[in-house]
Write an enzyme that holds these catalytic residues in place. Structure first.
Site, PDB file in Angstrom:
ATOM      1  N   SER A   1       0.860  -1.182   0.000  1.00 11.89           N
ATOM      2  CA  SER A   1       0.000   0.000   0.000  1.00 11.89           C
ATOM      3  C   SER A   1       0.895   1.230   0.000  1.00 11.89           C
ATOM      4  O   SER A   1       2.057   1.159   0.429  1.00 11.89           O
ATOM      5  CB  SER A   1      -0.865  -0.015   1.263  1.00 11.89           C
TER       6      SER A   1
ATOM      7  N   TYR B   1      -2.521  -0.672  10.811  1.00 15.90           N
ATOM      8  CA  TYR B   1      -2.668  -1.072   9.406  1.00 15.90           C
ATOM      9  C   TYR B   1      -1.424  -0.650   8.623  1.00 15.90           C
ATOM     10  O   TYR B   1      -0.842  -1.443   7.875  1.00 15.90           O
ATOM     11  CB  TYR B   1      -3.926  -0.434   8.801  1.00 15.90           C
TER      12      TYR B   1
HETATM   13  P1  NDP Z   1     -11.868  -5.721  -0.008  1.00 10.72           P
HETATM   14  O1  NDP Z   1     -12.455  -5.588   1.355  1.00 10.72           O
HETATM   15  O2  NDP Z   1     -12.750  -5.536  -1.196  1.00 10.72           O
HETATM   16  O3  NDP Z   1     -11.136  -7.124  -0.175  1.00 10.72           O
HETATM   17  C1  NDP Z   1     -10.484  -7.770   0.852  1.00 10.72           C
HETATM   18  C2  NDP Z   1     -10.381  -9.238   0.520  1.00 10.72           C
HETATM   19  O4  NDP Z   1      -9.627  -9.875   1.546  1.00 10.72           O
HETATM   20  C3  NDP Z   1     -11.732  -9.915   0.451  1.00 10.72           C
HETATM   21  O5  NDP Z   1     -11.777 -10.712  -0.710  1.00 10.72           O
HETATM   22  C4  NDP Z   1     -11.770 -10.787   1.698  1.00 10.72           C
HETATM   23  O6  NDP Z   1     -12.413 -12.012   1.422  1.00 10.72           O
HETATM   24  C5  NDP Z   1     -10.299 -11.064   1.921  1.00 10.72           C
HETATM   25  N1  NDP Z   1      -9.981 -11.414   3.307  1.00 10.72           N
HETATM   26  C6  NDP Z   1     -10.055 -10.622   4.409  1.00 10.72           C
HETATM   27  N2  NDP Z   1      -9.666 -11.312   5.499  1.00 10.72           N
HETATM   28  C7  NDP Z   1      -9.323 -12.563   5.077  1.00 10.72           C
HETATM   29  C8  NDP Z   1      -8.832 -13.736   5.716  1.00 10.72           C
HETATM   30  N3  NDP Z   1      -8.594 -13.799   7.039  1.00 10.72           N
HETATM   31  N4  NDP Z   1      -8.581 -14.845   4.963  1.00 10.72           N
HETATM   32  C9  NDP Z   1      -8.819 -14.823   3.633  1.00 10.72           C
HETATM   33  N5  NDP Z   1      -9.293 -13.742   2.964  1.00 10.72           N
HETATM   34  C10 NDP Z   1      -9.534 -12.628   3.686  1.00 10.72           C
HETATM   35  O7  NDP Z   1     -10.664  -4.645  -0.043  1.00 10.72           O
HETATM   36  P2  NDP Z   1      -9.570  -4.285  -1.150  1.00 10.72           P
HETATM   37  O8  NDP Z   1      -9.816  -4.982  -2.416  1.00 10.72           O
HETATM   38  O9  NDP Z   1      -9.449  -2.826  -1.144  1.00 10.72           O
HETATM   39  O10 NDP Z   1      -8.255  -4.856  -0.430  1.00 10.72           O
HETATM   40  C11 NDP Z   1      -7.411  -5.820  -1.033  1.00 10.72           C
HETATM   41  C12 NDP Z   1      -5.987  -5.560  -0.574  1.00 10.72           C
HETATM   42  O11 NDP Z   1      -5.562  -4.297  -1.067  1.00 10.72           O
HETATM   43  C13 NDP Z   1      -5.805  -5.510   0.942  1.00 10.72           C
HETATM   44  O12 NDP Z   1      -4.599  -6.155   1.290  1.00 10.72           O
HETATM   45  C14 NDP Z   1      -5.688  -4.012   1.221  1.00 10.72           C
HETATM   46  O13 NDP Z   1      -4.937  -3.756   2.384  1.00 10.72           O
HETATM   47  C15 NDP Z   1      -4.965  -3.548  -0.035  1.00 10.72           C
HETATM   48  N6  NDP Z   1      -5.082  -2.121  -0.332  1.00 10.72           N
HETATM   49  C16 NDP Z   1      -6.301  -1.531  -0.492  1.00 10.72           C
HETATM   50  C17 NDP Z   1      -6.379  -0.180  -0.777  1.00 10.72           C
HETATM   51  C18 NDP Z   1      -7.703   0.525  -0.913  1.00 10.72           C
HETATM   52  O14 NDP Z   1      -7.715   1.788  -0.887  1.00 10.72           O
HETATM   53  N7  NDP Z   1      -8.809  -0.175  -1.087  1.00 10.72           N
HETATM   54  C19 NDP Z   1      -5.177   0.654  -0.947  1.00 10.72           C
HETATM   55  C20 NDP Z   1      -3.943  -0.071  -0.759  1.00 10.72           C
HETATM   56  C21 NDP Z   1      -3.912  -1.413  -0.478  1.00 10.72           C
HETATM   57  P3  NDP Z   1     -13.668 -12.630   2.219  1.00 10.72           P
HETATM   58  O15 NDP Z   1     -14.209 -11.541   3.131  1.00 10.72           O
HETATM   59  O16 NDP Z   1     -14.615 -13.013   1.135  1.00 10.72           O
HETATM   60  O17 NDP Z   1     -13.082 -13.778   2.948  1.00 10.72           O
END
Ligand code: NDP
Length: 277
Positions: free
Chosen positions: A131, A144
């Site tokens: 990030s 975070y």
């Molecule tokens: P979302 O909330 O849309 O996606 C998060 C994903 O992580 C979901 O598919 C969820 O799946 C999965 N997840 C969460 N906890 C677990 C777990 N314990 N085991 C397996 N899967 C898990 O958010 P984003 O798409 O934005 O985030 C994706 C990545 O990008 C993250 O690492 C985030 O930190 C990073 N990021 C996001 C930014 C933003 O502004 N959005 C900016 C920079 C980085 P499910 O709940 O179906 O299990």
């Protein structure tokens, strides 16, 4: 990329879903994951049940993909979440550990499960979802931000270990991206009244920033570039993170002042404490 097999964690929404779809479009055979398994989304790829905080779940899903596809060429460690903007002391240590357990140790678990296979294969690529907050600080999201800083150090170290064995480790560094990330932020579990006004104002500001954020497809395009580059770089910043990187290196005082100004930190603290900034 026909015949190449990719495993993408957290593929039920946002960046993970866009990434999995982009990889399918480029010819990868993609296995996505969600804690809800196939029930998570109707997808153009196979969705497997995975909780990255569970050793057993990680072992099972990696074993399953290897049994079915016979190989894993690309691992995208994308699963992650955070706690809504709040003072650091407003989250219990258990809540802070939960963030690290998914964002950092989830990546470590997945990587350790896949590396022996990639090492034997003599080839493979691991893309870790960092990030902009992994290279710059984020007040009121300290844990975070720390979890993403940890990914940077882990990835760079590991890349040195594995490079000569044909395996490369890369960090993708998205800017604020329009995904359900903000809807999935946990409430801080140890709220303190003194932070109430700041917390409410910062969360409002955060939603404005997200509304103007990048599309997840922009991150997915960078992931594909990193996945297919003949000689990958260690870091792939997305959007405004490139500028942030430059400022952080050559004018760190501007980043420091910019964060305080953008979040109006001095004015807010003065207002809530009665102290002039
Ligand atoms: P979302 O909330 O849309 O996606 C998060 C994903 O992580 C979901 O598919 C969820 O799946 C999965 N997840 C969460 N906890 C677990 C777990 N314990 N085991 C397996 N899967 C898990 O958010 P984003 O798409 O934005 O985030 C994706 C990545 O990008 C993250 O690492 C985030 O930190 C990073 N990021 C996001 C930014 C933003 O502004 N959005 C900016 C920079 C980085 P499910 O709940 O179906 O299990």
């Amino acid at each position: 990329m026909n015949g190449k097999v990719a495993l993408v964690t957290g593929a039920s929404s946002g960046i993970g879903l866009a990434t999995a779809e982009r990889l399918v479009g480029a010819g990868f055979t993609v296995y996505g994951t969600s804690r809800r398994g196939a029930a998570a989304a109707k997808a153009a790829f196979e969705m497997l049940a995975l909780d990255v905080t569970s050793d057993a779940s990680v072992e099972a899903v990696v074993g399953d993909v290897l049994r079915r596809a016979g190989r894993i060429d690309l691992l995208v460690n994308n699963a992650g979440f955070g706690v809504g903007l709040a003072g650091d002391e407003e989250s219990s240590v258990a809540q802070a550990q939960a963030i690290f357990d998914t964002n950092f140790f989830g990546t470590v678990r997945m990587t350790r499960a896949v590396v022996p296979h990639m090492r034997r294969q003599g080839a493979g690529r691991i893309l870790n979802m960092g990030s902009g907050l992994g290279i710059a600080p984020m007040p009121y999201m300290a844990i975070y931000s720390a979890s993403k800083h940890a990914l940077e150090g882990y990835s760079e170290s590991l890349d040195h270990e594995l490079r000569t064995r044909g395996v490369r480790v890369v960090v993708i560094e998205p800017y604020v991206t329009k995904t359900p990330f903000d809807a999935n932020l946990l409430e801080p579990d140890a709220k303190i009244d003194a932070y109430e006004a700041t917390r409410a104002a910062l969360n409002k500001r955060y939603l404005e920033v997200v509304a103007a954020g990048d599309a997840p497809e922009a991150v997915a395009a960078v992931v594909l570039k990193a996945a297919t580059a003949a000689r990958p770089k260690l870091r792939y910043p997305v959007g405004r993170v490139s500028t942030l990187q430059l400022l952080r290196r050559f004018a760190p005082w501007l980043v420091d002042a910019g964060i305080r100004k953008d979040l109006r930190l001095d004015a807010r603290i003065a207002a809530s404490s009665g102290v002039k900034p």
